[in-house]
Design an enzyme around this catalytic site. Structure first.
Site, PDB file in Angstrom:
ATOM      1  N   LYS A   1       0.820  -1.221   0.000  1.00  0.00           N
ATOM      2  CA  LYS A   1       0.000   0.000   0.000  1.00  0.00           C
ATOM      3  C   LYS A   1       0.845   1.259   0.000  1.00  0.00           C
ATOM      4  O   LYS A   1       0.447   2.297  -0.533  1.00  0.00           O
ATOM      5  CB  LYS A   1      -0.924   0.001   1.224  1.00  0.00           C
ATOM      6  CG  LYS A   1      -1.990  -1.083   1.196  1.00  0.00           C
ATOM      7  CD  LYS A   1      -3.039  -0.807   0.160  1.00  0.00           C
ATOM      8  CE  LYS A   1      -4.175  -1.819   0.218  1.00  0.00           C
ATOM      9  NZ  LYS A   1      -5.146  -1.606  -0.870  1.00  0.00           N
TER      10      LYS A   1
ATOM     11  N   GLU B   1      -9.938   5.695   3.062  1.00  0.00           N
ATOM     12  CA  GLU B   1     -10.787   4.619   3.572  1.00  0.00           C
ATOM     13  C   GLU B   1      -9.885   3.412   3.723  1.00  0.00           C
ATOM     14  O   GLU B   1      -8.867   3.291   3.036  1.00  0.00           O
ATOM     15  CB  GLU B   1     -11.929   4.325   2.597  1.00  0.00           C
ATOM     16  CG  GLU B   1     -11.585   3.361   1.462  1.00  0.00           C
ATOM     17  CD  GLU B   1     -10.555   3.903   0.490  1.00  0.00           C
ATOM     18  OE1 GLU B   1     -10.503   5.131   0.291  1.00  0.00           O
ATOM     19  OE2 GLU B   1      -9.776   3.103  -0.073  1.00  0.00           O
TER      20      GLU B   1
ATOM     21  N   SER C   1       1.753  -9.620  -0.932  1.00  0.00           N
ATOM     22  CA  SER C   1       1.439  -8.189  -0.860  1.00  0.00           C
ATOM     23  C   SER C   1       1.495  -7.607   0.546  1.00  0.00           C
ATOM     24  O   SER C   1       1.635  -6.398   0.706  1.00  0.00           O
ATOM     25  CB  SER C   1       0.054  -7.940  -1.463  1.00  0.00           C
ATOM     26  OG  SER C   1      -0.906  -8.717  -0.783  1.00  0.00           O
TER      27      SER C   1
END
Lengths: 405, 278
Positions: A98, A120, A386
């Site tokens: 991210k 969010e 990830s």
């Protein structure tokens, strides 16, 4: 499906943000001028070598890139087929992919003079990354998170608060990621003059799906170079999990025009595709939500349905519009893994490689367990790891305890 | 082609009066009560009716209207039944303009062409679709105009002079000015700022301009009516409806009258504005 193949799978979207029929800009008029400003700012930033140079500096020294491409020897031996490599995005600062996207968006927000950042988050990884970079650059940070997710991802809530962010639990709807996105959009409509909305995945109104993809493409670009260095050739297949699909798009995009590379996206099948799940492509159809047209879970009247996944990060009733297009055009194969399959993969990777994955990429590992044994031993398979599983340890611990009783 | 909306605004102009526009959610709290409410609105002084299409994820609406939509959905309201409700209303009223307001997905799933045909024959006059900006005009706006329905666009405080022509290009019926940057039911609109914005938009169009978001009282409606061609009240009516429900969220003997009485009070406020101005 009879759709003409494009010359390149990498040239989209068109100037209005469409990938085939998908994408677009379906937002309230209040937001349109801001979205057009963002598009302009991004176009200018892309053309500015100073922007890229500054990004590169932070990616290397703050995020810790490049992330390793690691040969998972014991997993490979265990499965007895393809040679499995893990792209170690979980080693990034903040523990997931991210941060690549958030860094890019925060740099853009700074260029645009915005001091208030909203985001969010589902599992909290995007929220943690946003809170981290807001702390680093001294920006106000508000993170919307479904009340259900606040409960099941306590550790990330505490992390965000330690970093100085305000976490807003969302009580509306299903109280998960979809509702957090609605609340963030409402905040943005209300505070449009000073606020930058940092979207966490390759979805939302144009240009978000494009800019998030571009910021995440570093994953695939590094993989390409690393695989050339290690094996002297391209990988044969790529596997990544999909909620909104940003880690997957980041790995896939640089390889889309390499026709020899098989590509697999793995959706969350929850309790199974005939029950509660979050597999928008396998169980949904095209509709319009959150600023874009894409595959969505909905009823016969176009009302959005609840998604379910053991992983809060995949618990979303939609998917990025470029994935919808890649599915319809047949370039990427979309599969799905259930909660139970993901849990089994979570345990297998932990025990064989000493790497505790997040529940999200555990879905990808679950499909590797199916795909790899069917491939020859010289087949090179890359799976995007990830995120790391620290955040999921309490939840998985509880489930395993319950099962052993 | 002249629609009921055009006719109504022409009449009001002749009378020198600003329009009072009421918003209620279709099927809230149930379809039978909802039809009674819609029928009561013109009698109570509503000049134009906006009827909400329930949607699970109304991103530009506040908690009151979101809750109204969820009540309606829970009690079986669909887009098809919303159109049947309009048909029921038209049995007794062939003059009051009725505009459907909502989000695009239920219409997209219904099928645009089928929806436009069914909406027209049901007696719908116009559409306000919150998440279809001019950039997506080909989706519904242009087909709606071809089908003889008005497509009413939202203009907002962020819509500057450069963007206004694009926003107004395919708009018809009236322009809906959103008086605040925010969601429905939020902060009150400032009448002075609204007056300036209305004057600015009037430099770009001859269409009537109705102002909504943040109007809750007869006094506020009156202040806006002095500055604009119409004022829109939604959340206050939805709240009045909700407050009349029983503990299980079902309609009571007071539900229809609660909405009608507030409509009458607000309409009186709006009409007072013109008398005061004369």
């Amino acid at each position: 499906m009879n759709i003409a193949k494009p010359n390149s799978y990498r040239s989209g979207p068109d100037e209005r943000g469409h990938f085939g029929i998908f994408g677009g800009r379906f937002v309230a008029e209040t937001l349109m001028p801001l979205i057009l400003d963002l598009e302009k700012a991004y176009t200018e930033a892309k053309a500015d070598p100073a922007f890229q140079a500054e990004m590169d500096g932070y990616l290397k020294n703050y995020v810790g890139r490049p992330s390793p491409l690691y040969f998972a020897e014991r997993l490979t031996e265990h499965l007895g087929g393809a040679k499995i490599y893990l792209k170690r995005e979980e080693l990034n600062h903040t523990g997931s992919h991210k941060v690549n996207n958030v860094l890019g968006q925060i740099m853009l927000a700074r260029r645009m003079g915005k001091k208030r950042i909203i985001a969010e988050t589902g599992a909290g990884q995007h929220g943690v990354a946003t809170a981290t970079l807001c702390a680093r650059f001294g920006l106000e940070c508000i993170v919307y998170m479904g009340a259900v997710d606040v409960e099941r991802q306590q550790q990330n809530v505490i992390r965000m608060e330690m970093l100085g962010a305000t976490v807003m639990p969302v009580q509306s709807g299903t109280r998960t990621l979809k509702d957090a996105m609605n609340e963030a959009l409402r905040d943005w409509v209300t505070n449009v003059h000073n606020t930058f909305y940092c979207i966490g995945t390759v979805a939302g109104p144009h240009p978000y799906p494009t800019l998030v993809r571009d910021f995440q493409s570093i994953i695939g670009n590094e993989t390409k170079a690393q695989m050339q260095e290690i094996e002297g050739r391209l990988p044969d297949s790529l596997v990544a999990c999909i909620g909104g699909g940003s880690n997957a798009m980041g790995l896939f995009h640089p390889f889309l025009d390499d026709s020899t590379v098989e590509i697999f996206g793995v959706e969350a099948a929850g309790h199974g595709l005939t029950q509660l799940h979050a597999a928008s492509i396998a169980g949904g159809r095209p509709g319009v939500l959150h600023g874009n047209r894409t595959y969505l879970l909905m009823d016969a009247d176009g009302q959005i349905q609840d998604a379910h996944s053991i992983s809060a990060g995949l618990d979303y009733p939609g998917i990025g519009p470029e994935h919808s297009w890649l599915h319809e055009i047949g370039r990427v194969n979309y599969l799905s893994a259930t909660d139970d399959e993901a849990l089994a993969a979570f345990q297998l990777l932990s025990k064989l490689e000493g790497i505790i994955p997040a529940l999200e990429p555990a879905h990808a590992i679950a499909k590797v367990m199916e795909l790899a044994p069917k491939r020859p031993k010289d087949h090179l398979m890359v799976v995007n790891l990830s995120g790391r599983g620290d955040k999921d340890v309490p939840q998985v611990g509880d489930i395993l305890k319950g099962k052993s009783k | 082609m002249t629609t009921r909306i055009d006719t109504r605004f022409a009449e009001l102009k002749k009378q020198g009066r600003s329009a009072f526009v009421t918003y209620v959610m279709a099927g809230d709290p149930d379809l039978t009560t909802s039809l009674e409410i819609v029928k009561a609105l013109p009698k109570a002084g509503s000049d134009v009716i906006e009827l909400g299409i329930p949607f699970t994820d109304p991103m530009a609406d506040g908690p009151s209207i979101q809750a109204a939509g969820l009540r309606a959905l829970k009690n079986g309201t669909t887009l098809k039944k919303t159109l049947e409700l309009v048909r029921g209303f038209r049995k007794d009223d062939n003059v009051t303009p009725l505009v459907l307001m909502g989000y695009y997905n239920p219409i997209y799933i219904y099928g645009v062409d089928k929806f436009l045909a069914d909406a027209k024959t049901s007696g719908v006059d116009g559409l306000i679709i919150v998440d279809l900006p001019p950039e997506e005009d080909e989706e519904l706006c242009i087909p709606a105009l071809k089908a003889g329905l008005n497509f009413i666009r939202l203009a907002t405080p962020t819509t500057d002079d450069k963007r206004l022509p694009a926003v107004l290009s395919n708009t018809s019926g009236f322009v809906y000015y959103v008086s605040i940057a925010g969601i429905t039911g939020a902060a009150a609109a400032d009448a002075t700022a609204v007056g300036e914005a209305v004057a600015r938009i009037k430099r770009h169009t001859n269409l009537p301009i109705c102002v909504g978001f943040g109007i809750r009282t007869p006094e506020a409606a009156r202040a806006i009516a002095e500055k604009a061609d119409g004022s829109v009240v939604g959340t206050a009516l939805v709240d009045a409806l909700k407050n009349s429900l029983d503990a299980d969220g079902h309609a009571t003997a007071k539900t229809v009258s609660a909405v009608a009485e507030l409509t009458a009070a607000l309409a009186k406020g709006v009409r007072g504005a013109q008398q005061a101005a004369e």
